[in-house]
Each structure stands twice: as C-alpha cells, then as structure tokens.
Design a protein around this motif. Structure first.
Motif, short mmCIF file in Angstrom:
data_model
loop_
_atom_site.label_atom_id
_atom_site.label_comp_id
_atom_site.label_asym_id
_atom_site.label_seq_id
_atom_site.Cartn_x
_atom_site.Cartn_y
_atom_site.Cartn_z
N ARG A 400 0.84 -1.20 0.00
CA ARG A 400 0.00 0.00 0.00
C ARG A 400 0.88 1.25 0.00
N ILE A 401 1.70 1.37 -1.01
CA ILE A 401 2.65 2.49 -1.03
C ILE A 401 1.93 3.80 -1.37
N HIS A 402 2.50 4.88 -0.87
CA HIS A 402 1.96 6.23 -1.08
C HIS A 402 2.41 6.69 -2.47
N HIS A 403 1.62 6.34 -3.49
CA HIS A 403 2.02 6.62 -4.87
C HIS A 403 0.76 6.65 -5.72
N ARG A 404 0.51 7.79 -6.34
CA ARG A 404 -0.73 7.97 -7.07
C ARG A 404 -0.93 6.95 -8.18
N GLY A 405 0.03 6.84 -9.07
CA GLY A 405 -0.11 5.94 -10.21
C GLY A 405 -0.27 4.49 -9.81
N SER A 406 0.44 4.08 -8.76
CA SER A 406 0.37 2.69 -8.30
C SER A 406 -0.96 2.38 -7.63
N SER A 407 -1.53 3.36 -6.93
CA SER A 407 -2.72 3.11 -6.10
C SER A 407 -4.04 3.24 -6.86
N LEU A 408 -4.02 3.89 -8.04
CA LEU A 408 -5.24 4.12 -8.82
C LEU A 408 -5.34 3.13 -9.98
N PRO A 409 -6.56 2.80 -10.41
CA PRO A 409 -6.71 1.88 -11.54
C PRO A 409 -5.97 2.42 -12.77
N SER A 410 -5.30 1.55 -13.46
CA SER A 410 -4.58 1.96 -14.67
C SER A 410 -5.55 2.38 -15.76
N ARG A 411 -5.08 3.18 -16.69
CA ARG A 411 -5.91 3.57 -17.84
C ARG A 411 -6.34 2.35 -18.65
#
Length: 483
Positions: A400-411
C-alpha cells in the motif's frame, strides 16, 4: 546507540566472510532500475515494461513557450522537482562509473534511466538563454489531488532561476548530473557526452557567478518539499568536484580550494552533499597519493567514523535489528546514500590496501563493506519483520505504497479520469495497490523496526527516485562479490 546484537552481527560477518550469500542481488539490481520506468514523465517508449503507465505531461513547459516534457516524477506525486531529480541522475551516473563492470546487462538499463533524466535536464538548461528551468508542476495544487499522472489537471507551472533570481544549489547539482553522466556516455555516445559536458560547464559557471539559494528565489514552490536546508556551498563543492573529475581542469580544483573547509556532517542526501563530495575527491588521494586531495580523504574518513557503530566518534543510531536510523522522514534515503559512500570508499581502500583509524580502532575495508552489506540485506528482507522494503522483491513487501499511479486503476482498466478528488477513494481503501511499482524502495520502518504498510503514512510508505538511485551502486557491488 547500536544494540549488542548488532555488534555481534558485525563481528560474525567479518569472521564468516562469504559463507552468508544474502538475497538475490542481481534480481534486486534489475528491479531497482526497472522502478524508474514507473516514474517517467513524457511520451513513453514502445519498450516500456511497466505497462500500467501511459503518456503524461506532454505539454509541460508550454506556459513558458518551451518544451519541458520528459524527466521523472520525484516520488508518489506528479511534480518534477529538478533539485532531487538532478541528484538522482548524479547518483545513477556515479553508480555506473564505479560499478558498471559488475552490472552486466543492467549497465545498459542504467544508461537508459540516466538518459531519460539528462534529455530533460538538457532542455531545462538550453531552452532559454540566461535561465535554468528547475521544475514543472505546482506542488501545492498537486498535493491537494489524488490522480494519475496521465489525468492530472492541476497547474503545470514552470519554475526557473536566473541572474536576478539565483539558484546556485540547483544549478550546481544540475551541472554535477550533466558532468557525471557525460563520463557514462563518453565511449558509447561521444557526441552526446560532449553536449552534456559543454552544458555542465555553462550551468556550473552560472551557479558560481550568481550566488544564492533557490529556496529564497522560489519559496513556496519548492519549500517545504525540497528546500535547500544545507545552503548552496555543498552543491558548489559537489558540482566542481564532478567537473574536475570529468575535465581534470585545474580551474575547478582552484575553485574547490577557494571554498575553504566544509562542514563535517554525518549525513548524505539530495540536500546535503558534503560527504559525497569528500568521498569523490578522496579518490585521487587514496588511489594516486595525490596530496592535493589529502584534506578530502581525511574528511571522508571522519565521516566514516561518524557512521561506524563501534567508533568513538560515532553519531549514528541503529535500530535493534541493525538498520542505520538517521531521521523519521523517509529514513531509507539516508541509508541508501550513506551505504553507497561506505561501499565506494571501501572499494578505493581495497585498490590501494589502505586502512585508517577511528580513535584507536583500525578500520580495514571489510569493516565498511560488512556494515554496507548489513544495510543492503536489511532493506531486502533480512530484518525483524522479514519484509523486503523493495516493492516486488521477495515474498513479503509493501503493498500500500503512497504513490498515485500505483494506487489508482490503470488507464488500461479504467480509461475515464476520476478527477482531482475522485481518486481519494483509492487512497483511503485498505486494499493493496492495483499496480505494482516494481523495484520501488519505500521510506522504510520506524526506529523500532516496525512498518505498518499504510498508504497515508507517507514518511514510511512513499518511494522516491533518490532512494533507489543511491542503492544501485551497492547492489552492483554485491552482485560482483556473489559471482
């Protein structure tokens, strides 16, 4: 203070030699470089391996009528801060210069990671005469949103320094990055190498001629995120040291001497470069017995004595599990950077059969190597929690890293933007991140060797480019030792 267990570990490591093989350093090295693909800004190439990332920031620079696309997002946000990005580039370059022969096929991946940054830094240095662009993206606006870099709609404000608004720190660090990388490309791409070095000289001259801290010029655009807390003298020393190594020009050595004595710190980071500069400059004294650099050798060894746990002048704390513990905010950035210096100075010592003293204790190269290996192994999972702090490495790692791209569904999964605030649902969920940012090293455990794996605990769960960049060298060293 270090625990008694840690002293036993240090001693046993020295006695056992190579009987303890440790983690798979080659795999860790490969993943530490793959991580940089996840931080890319700009138009992604066809061979992009982290396929959950897509193009972003393609119009960066347009508000200033220049092309500033490319480069890296510094950590878990969508901002391009050139001060830490340049330091990242310098450390990746230093890793390649010192350990390239041990890196095998990963050397080419390191060059690719370096060039992704230097192509951008060249734009920043060459786009507008008299200006050095030093960042893209309003950090205050960006940090209010939780959205993928591909969707960001926050202001992509462009920041720069100039003669009237100086930034000796960010300029000298940029010069260091360009000079160091010029040596990486010297044989494989001479034309590009010459461009890097010529630009480095100009940017360094700008840093010397127009003195001032970029924090004073840009205030809330860089503070409190990447303030130049240590001032700019350390970057002037560091930048000149790299230009001296790249050119062997006496001008830079004379300038270094004119700066006088530097502070004796027990830290090395994107902000404070003194220790790195001392180790870099000590190379000529240790390897070539060049008296011009003797004072830097002494300063480098004073630094080592502040780090070693059994030294009378040690000022470094260690956790019960043996991890170097400097500061609660992203502690592993200091661990990887200092470990790089330990490994590199030990490498110089071994080449010349050099030893030194911390008080009455004789320090041989293996003392530094053993401490370095302990830090590397701890990060890779040999720790009380039996958790690797490199994402995607080992059986247990931060999910559960603090990282926008990693935490949100990919395009690839959700093509529609969630907007500025829509992503906070993903931020707050206890579920693991859907996209694995392979190779990312997080801020790390607390002083009690505990890691809660919480996305909102950014001081421990956020990765950053400069944590990884400094780790590449030690990993390559231990790849070489284990084969």
């Amino acid at each position: 203070m270090a625990s008694p267990f840690f002293f036993v570990f240090l001693l046993s490591g020295l006695l056992l030699g190579n009987t303890y093989a440790g983690p798979n350093y080659r795999e860790a090295l490969s993943k530490s470089l793959l991580f940089f693909q996840g931080q890319r800004s700009g138009r992604l190439p066809d061979d992009q391996k982290l396929s959950w990332r897509f193009n972003s920031g393609l119009s960066d620079g347009s508000s200033a009528h220049v092309d500033l696309s490319g480069g890296y997002y510094d950590a878990g946000d969508n901002v391009k801060f050139n001060f830490p990005m340049a330091f990242t580039t310098t450390m990746l370059s230093w890793s390649s210069l010192e350990y390239g022969k041990k890196m095998g096929p990963e050397l080419q991946n390191a060059r690719v990671a370096i060039r992704w940054a230097t192509d951008y830094l060249l734009k920043c240095a060459r786009a507008t005469p008299g200006k050095l662009y030093v960042g893209v993206g309003d950090p205050n606006g960006d940090h209010k949103c939780w959205e993928r870099p591909e969707d960001m709609d926050t202001p992509r404000t462009v920041y720069s320094v100039s003669a009237s608004n100086p930034g000796s720190d960010v300029a000298a660090e940029t010069a260091a990055a360009l000079a160091a990388s010029s040596m990486v490309f010297r044989k494989v791409d001479p034309k590009y190498s010459r461009l890097l070095l010529a630009t480095a000289k100009k940017v360094m001259q700008f840093a010397i001629q127009y003195r001032g801290a970029y924090s004073d010029s840009l205030s809330s655009a860089v503070c409190p995120f990447y303030c130049s807390y240590s001032g700019y003298k350390d970057e002037l020393l560091w930048g000149a040291a790299w230009l001296h190594r790249a050119t062997n020009n006496q001008y830079y050595l004379n300038f270094i001497k004119s700066l006088g004595g530097g502070d004796q710190h027990d830290i090395f980071s994107w902000d404070n470069k003194y220790a790195g500069a001392y180790v870099l400059l000590s190379r000529r004294a240790v390897l070539n017995n060049d008296n011009n650099f003797e004072v830097y050798k002494q300063a480098a060894e004073n630094f080592m004595c502040k780090i070693l746990p059994n030294s009378p002048s040690s000022s470094t704390k260690y956790t019960q599990g043996g991890l170097m513990y400097k500061l609660p905010q992203s502690n592993l950035q200091y661990v990887t950077s200092i470990t790089f210096l330990l490994t590199t100075y030990a490498k110089y010592m071994k080449s010349s059969k050099h030893t030194f003293n911390c008080g009455n204790s004789l320090i041989a190269p293996n003392v530094l190597i053993n401490l370095s290996k302990r830090q590397v192994d701890y990060i890779l999972g040999v720790n009380p929690m039996k958790m690797s702090y490199m994402v995607g490495f080992g059986s247990s790692f931060p999910k559960r890293i603090h990282h926008r791209g990693s935490s949100l569904p990919s395009r690839a999964v959700r093509s529609i933007s969630l907007g500025c605030s829509g992503g906070f649902q993903s931020f707050r969920t206890p579920n693991p991140n859907p996209n694995i940012l392979t190779g990312a090293i997080v801020g790390g455990p607390d002083r009690n060797d505990q890691y809660p794996d919480q996305r909102d605990d950014y001081s421990r769960s956020e990765p950053a480019t400069y944590i990884n960049a400094a780790f590449v060298g030690p990993l390559a060293y231990f790849v070489g030792k284990s084969h």
